[in-house]
Design an enzyme around this catalytic site. Sequence first.
Site, PDB file in Angstrom:
ATOM      1  N   ASN A 162       0.784  -1.238   0.000  1.00 18.80           N
ATOM      2  CA  ASN A 162       0.000   0.000   0.000  1.00 18.80           C
ATOM      3  C   ASN A 162       0.816   1.288   0.000  1.00 18.80           C
ATOM      4  O   ASN A 162       0.331   2.322  -0.440  1.00 18.80           O
ATOM      5  CB  ASN A 162      -1.028  -0.003   1.144  1.00 18.80           C
ATOM      6  CG  ASN A 162      -0.406  -0.017   2.513  1.00 18.80           C
ATOM      7  OD1 ASN A 162       0.723  -0.443   2.677  1.00 18.80           O
ATOM      8  ND2 ASN A 162      -1.134   0.442   3.500  1.00 18.80           N
ATOM      9  N   ASP A 223      10.034 -17.608   3.287  1.00 20.67           N
ATOM     10  CA  ASP A 223      10.550 -18.367   4.437  1.00 20.67           C
ATOM     11  C   ASP A 223      12.051 -18.575   4.311  1.00 20.67           C
ATOM     12  O   ASP A 223      12.787 -18.511   5.302  1.00 20.67           O
ATOM     13  CB  ASP A 223       9.874 -19.746   4.535  1.00 20.67           C
ATOM     14  CG  ASP A 223       8.434 -19.635   5.028  1.00 20.67           C
ATOM     15  OD1 ASP A 223       7.993 -18.496   5.287  1.00 20.67           O
ATOM     16  OD2 ASP A 223       7.761 -20.682   5.136  1.00 20.67           O
ATOM     17  N   GLU A 258       5.261  -4.285  11.916  1.00 15.97           N
ATOM     18  CA  GLU A 258       4.154  -3.321  11.808  1.00 15.97           C
ATOM     19  C   GLU A 258       3.036  -4.063  11.092  1.00 15.97           C
ATOM     20  O   GLU A 258       3.179  -4.390   9.907  1.00 15.97           O
ATOM     21  CB  GLU A 258       4.532  -2.137  10.929  1.00 15.97           C
ATOM     22  CG  GLU A 258       5.663  -1.293  11.419  1.00 15.97           C
ATOM     23  CD  GLU A 258       5.901  -0.085  10.509  1.00 15.97           C
ATOM     24  OE1 GLU A 258       6.350   0.930  11.033  1.00 15.97           O
ATOM     25  OE2 GLU A 258       5.626  -0.149   9.295  1.00 15.97           O
ATOM     26  N   CYS A 292      -3.083   0.912   6.985  1.00 13.78           N
ATOM     27  CA  CYS A 292      -3.127   0.211   8.276  1.00 13.78           C
ATOM     28  C   CYS A 292      -3.820   1.091   9.302  1.00 13.78           C
ATOM     29  O   CYS A 292      -4.505   0.611  10.199  1.00 13.78           O
ATOM     30  CB  CYS A 292      -1.717  -0.135   8.739  1.00 13.78           C
ATOM     31  SG  CYS A 292      -0.646   1.291   8.899  1.00 13.78           S
ATOM     32  N   THR A 293      -3.619   2.410   9.166  1.00 11.72           N
ATOM     33  CA  THR A 293      -4.152   3.350  10.146  1.00 11.72           C
ATOM     34  C   THR A 293      -5.551   3.848   9.797  1.00 11.72           C
ATOM     35  O   THR A 293      -6.018   4.810  10.415  1.00 11.72           O
ATOM     36  CB  THR A 293      -3.216   4.567  10.250  1.00 11.72           C
ATOM     37  OG1 THR A 293      -2.877   4.968   8.935  1.00 11.72           O
ATOM     38  CG2 THR A 293      -1.956   4.258  11.022  1.00 11.72           C
ATOM     39  N   GLU A 385     -10.228  -6.806   9.895  1.00 12.22           N
ATOM     40  CA  GLU A 385      -9.681  -5.673   9.135  1.00 12.22           C
ATOM     41  C   GLU A 385     -10.073  -5.822   7.673  1.00 12.22           C
ATOM     42  O   GLU A 385      -9.587  -6.738   6.999  1.00 12.22           O
ATOM     43  CB  GLU A 385      -8.146  -5.670   9.251  1.00 12.22           C
ATOM     44  CG  GLU A 385      -7.510  -4.519   8.499  1.00 12.22           C
ATOM     45  CD  GLU A 385      -5.984  -4.596   8.419  1.00 12.22           C
ATOM     46  OE1 GLU A 385      -5.455  -5.686   8.139  1.00 12.22           O
ATOM     47  OE2 GLU A 385      -5.346  -3.556   8.623  1.00 12.22           O
TER      48      GLU A 385
HETATM   49  P1  NAP Z   1       1.035  -9.122   3.273  1.00 12.39           P
HETATM   50  O1  NAP Z   1       0.229  -9.923   2.340  1.00 12.39           O
HETATM   51  O2  NAP Z   1       1.184  -9.600   4.667  1.00 12.39           O
HETATM   52  O3  NAP Z   1       2.477  -8.921   2.579  1.00 12.39           O
HETATM   53  C1  NAP Z   1       3.470  -8.129   3.167  1.00 12.39           C
HETATM   54  C2  NAP Z   1       4.828  -8.564   2.671  1.00 12.39           C
HETATM   55  O4  NAP Z   1       5.136  -9.861   3.177  1.00 12.39           O
HETATM   56  C3  NAP Z   1       4.932  -8.679   1.152  1.00 12.39           C
HETATM   57  O5  NAP Z   1       6.200  -8.238   0.742  1.00 12.39           O
HETATM   58  C4  NAP Z   1       4.795 -10.179   0.939  1.00 12.39           C
HETATM   59  O6  NAP Z   1       5.352 -10.619  -0.279  1.00 12.39           O
HETATM   60  C5  NAP Z   1       5.602 -10.672   2.113  1.00 12.39           C
HETATM   61  N1  NAP Z   1       5.419 -12.075   2.466  1.00 12.39           N
HETATM   62  C6  NAP Z   1       4.360 -12.890   2.257  1.00 12.39           C
HETATM   63  N2  NAP Z   1       4.604 -14.121   2.754  1.00 12.39           N
HETATM   64  C7  NAP Z   1       5.849 -14.088   3.289  1.00 12.39           C
HETATM   65  C8  NAP Z   1       6.681 -15.048   3.948  1.00 12.39           C
HETATM   66  N3  NAP Z   1       6.291 -16.292   4.166  1.00 12.39           N
HETATM   67  N4  NAP Z   1       7.907 -14.652   4.349  1.00 12.39           N
HETATM   68  C9  NAP Z   1       8.335 -13.397   4.145  1.00 12.39           C
HETATM   69  N5  NAP Z   1       7.605 -12.452   3.509  1.00 12.39           N
HETATM   70  C10 NAP Z   1       6.372 -12.799   3.099  1.00 12.39           C
HETATM   71  O7  NAP Z   1       0.450  -7.624   3.392  1.00 12.39           O
HETATM   72  P2  NAP Z   1      -0.090  -6.649   2.251  1.00 12.39           P
HETATM   73  O8  NAP Z   1      -1.384  -7.185   1.718  1.00 12.39           O
HETATM   74  O9  NAP Z   1       1.005  -6.341   1.297  1.00 12.39           O
HETATM   75  O10 NAP Z   1      -0.385  -5.331   3.110  1.00 12.39           O
HETATM   76  C11 NAP Z   1      -1.572  -5.121   3.795  1.00 12.39           C
HETATM   77  C12 NAP Z   1      -1.423  -5.396   5.258  1.00 12.39           C
HETATM   78  O11 NAP Z   1      -0.309  -4.680   5.774  1.00 12.39           O
HETATM   79  C13 NAP Z   1      -2.623  -4.910   6.071  1.00 12.39           C
HETATM   80  O12 NAP Z   1      -2.938  -5.862   7.048  1.00 12.39           O
HETATM   81  C14 NAP Z   1      -2.117  -3.623   6.724  1.00 12.39           C
HETATM   82  O13 NAP Z   1      -2.788  -3.267   7.890  1.00 12.39           O
HETATM   83  C15 NAP Z   1      -0.690  -3.959   6.948  1.00 12.39           C
HETATM   84  N6  NAP Z   1       0.106  -2.736   7.053  1.00 12.39           N
HETATM   85  C16 NAP Z   1       0.539  -2.374   8.289  1.00 12.39           C
HETATM   86  C17 NAP Z   1       1.240  -1.180   8.445  1.00 12.39           C
HETATM   87  C18 NAP Z   1       1.720  -0.730   9.794  1.00 12.39           C
HETATM   88  O14 NAP Z   1       2.550   0.156   9.819  1.00 12.39           O
HETATM   89  N7  NAP Z   1       1.243  -1.284  10.894  1.00 12.39           N
HETATM   90  C19 NAP Z   1       1.491  -0.372   7.342  1.00 12.39           C
HETATM   91  C20 NAP Z   1       1.038  -0.790   6.098  1.00 12.39           C
HETATM   92  C21 NAP Z   1       0.347  -1.978   5.961  1.00 12.39           C
HETATM   93  P3  NAP Z   1       4.389 -10.924  -1.551  1.00 12.39           P
HETATM   94  O15 NAP Z   1       3.764  -9.639  -1.920  1.00 12.39           O
HETATM   95  O16 NAP Z   1       5.338 -11.458  -2.556  1.00 12.39           O
HETATM   96  O17 NAP Z   1       3.378 -11.942  -1.083  1.00 12.39           O
HETATM   97  O1  G3P Z   2      -0.775   1.668   6.059  1.00 18.77           O
HETATM   98  C1  G3P Z   2       0.393   2.391   6.016  1.00 18.77           C
HETATM   99  C2  G3P Z   2       0.622   3.365   7.128  1.00 18.77           C
HETATM  100  O2  G3P Z   2       1.953   3.707   7.121  1.00 18.77           O
HETATM  101  C3  G3P Z   2      -0.320   4.525   7.047  1.00 18.77           C
HETATM  102  O3  G3P Z   2       0.261   5.738   6.898  1.00 18.77           O
HETATM  103  O4  G3P Z   2       0.188   8.162   6.715  1.00 18.77           O
HETATM  104  O5  G3P Z   2      -1.624   6.800   5.702  1.00 18.77           O
HETATM  105  O6  G3P Z   2      -1.460   7.006   8.150  1.00 18.77           O
HETATM  106  P1  G3P Z   2      -0.717   6.998   6.861  1.00 18.77           P
END
Ligand code: NAP
Ligand code: G3P
Length: 484
Positions: A162, A223, A258, A292-293, A385
Amino acid sequence: MTTFDIATRTNKLYINGEWQESQSGETIKITSPYLHEVIGEVQAITREEVDKAITFAHEAQKDWAKASIQERATYLYKWAEELVRMQDEIADIIMKEVGKSKKDATNEVLRTADFIRYTIEEAQHMQGESMRGDSFPGGSKSKIAIVDRVPLGVVLAISPFNYPVNLSAAKIAPALMAGNAVIFKPATQGALSGTKMIEALDKAGLPKGLVNLVTGKGSVIGDYIVEHKGINMISFTGGTNTGSHLAKKAAMIPLVLELGGKDPGIVREDADLNLAAKQIISGAFSYSGQRCTAIKRVLVHDNVADKLIGLLKEEIERLPVGSPENGSTVVPLISNKSADFVEELITDAIDKGAKLVTGNIREQNLIYPTLLDHVTGDMKVAWEEPFGPVLPIIRVSSDEEAINLTNESEYGLQASIFTKDINKAFSIASKIEVGSVQINGRTERGPDHFPFIGVKGSGMGVQGIRKSIESMTREKVTILNLSE
Ligand code: NAP
Ligand code: G3P
């Protein structure tokens, strides 16, 4: 050298300062979420290439650890300059790859350049400390401890789709300023943008081997990289399921996670409802709620719920919906799978008695902004979520009920409290289990130098520029024993 080749649209790995095709002979096609056509390809890396990248990173890190902070700063300032210079080109790729409006994509690039510059300056101003031995009972004045910070070695940076540039640089910049080398694994849908960002770093002349770009599906290669003995620290942003899987694999490697969130907007009876409505709309629906936020549920006092819902409905129906190329706020979701999930949450809630106030229209992976009233604890949308444009309203009759609902969540990223009573705001803030509380404002990460914390299922460790640098170093103590 260009890596985003319009003719073949095939991107390369970046290992030891060289752009190269993978020996796997396989590429992964990246389809735009709104153009619905392939806009590029990235390499599917092999295990042997991961091994090589990590070996090169260790080699490069040895000299980098010895380089002065000023020397490191020179390269990173150039990187920030390149990003600003390439802002249009990079923003265009972000828009096409993850479906974010051009304005938001450009802001992401500029925010990243600011992030890098602030990181440089923060690192320049971080100091160690010294401690006197005689402060402790029986201790001697002749003992002086010098407490410094040293790099961890090779940092694995894994980012989500994102914010494909910002959340990647938010790992790479602190890692480099702290004296580490980096293995960067972008989200596959986000890897074209991530590659372009690395192209800017290459143009900045960063010594070879310090940052290595490894692309490939997380489910295939993830992995292997995470468990690799050559990785000394992992900085991960992504979903809670992926994060907890990774945490088990990482064993004793220092880890910052995160993860996901279910941020509530708590609206008290005494709130300024116009302000609350505006903040909730922008918090919940910008970039279709794929933050995420994002505000992911509203816990509103029953006495003001009807009025708030009226204001929210009015604002929601004015939101621009459609292509990011038209600057829409609500844009197609990252994939059909994501849209299916959001639709399922909406259907489940309506089947169980929630009232649809507006929305619930779907065109392919575009879901119109949806507001659901009378959501109750038996509905999935109250807890899960969505990462999409659906906002559930849960009516409450007291602060205690709002606090309990907040704390019953598996997540604990942020929460917003809307009230005119600052004492009540602080009282609620002290009782809820989240990393940050916003009073009378939407939940959001920035400004990026503030500490950014997820508790429970929302993460582990602290980000925010200074905290990120600290997380990528460890303290080292050298004790001077003076002779009398
Ligand atoms: P995701 O599906 O969990 O993927 C995140 C990253 O992990 C990608 O680079 C993915 O690669 C990789 N990945 C997947 N399986 C893995 C494994 N077994 N080992 C190592 N890496 C692996 O998340 P997303 O859909 O991209 O993002 C959305 C999520 O991120 C939401 O839940 C959101 O809330 C969270 N998020 C949190 C924050 C925060 O700061 N708290 C900020 C932004 C987003 P691939 O793409 O190749 O599968
Ligand atoms: O989901 C990504 C997180 O970094 C959100 O940032 O600035 O949109 O609150 P922001």
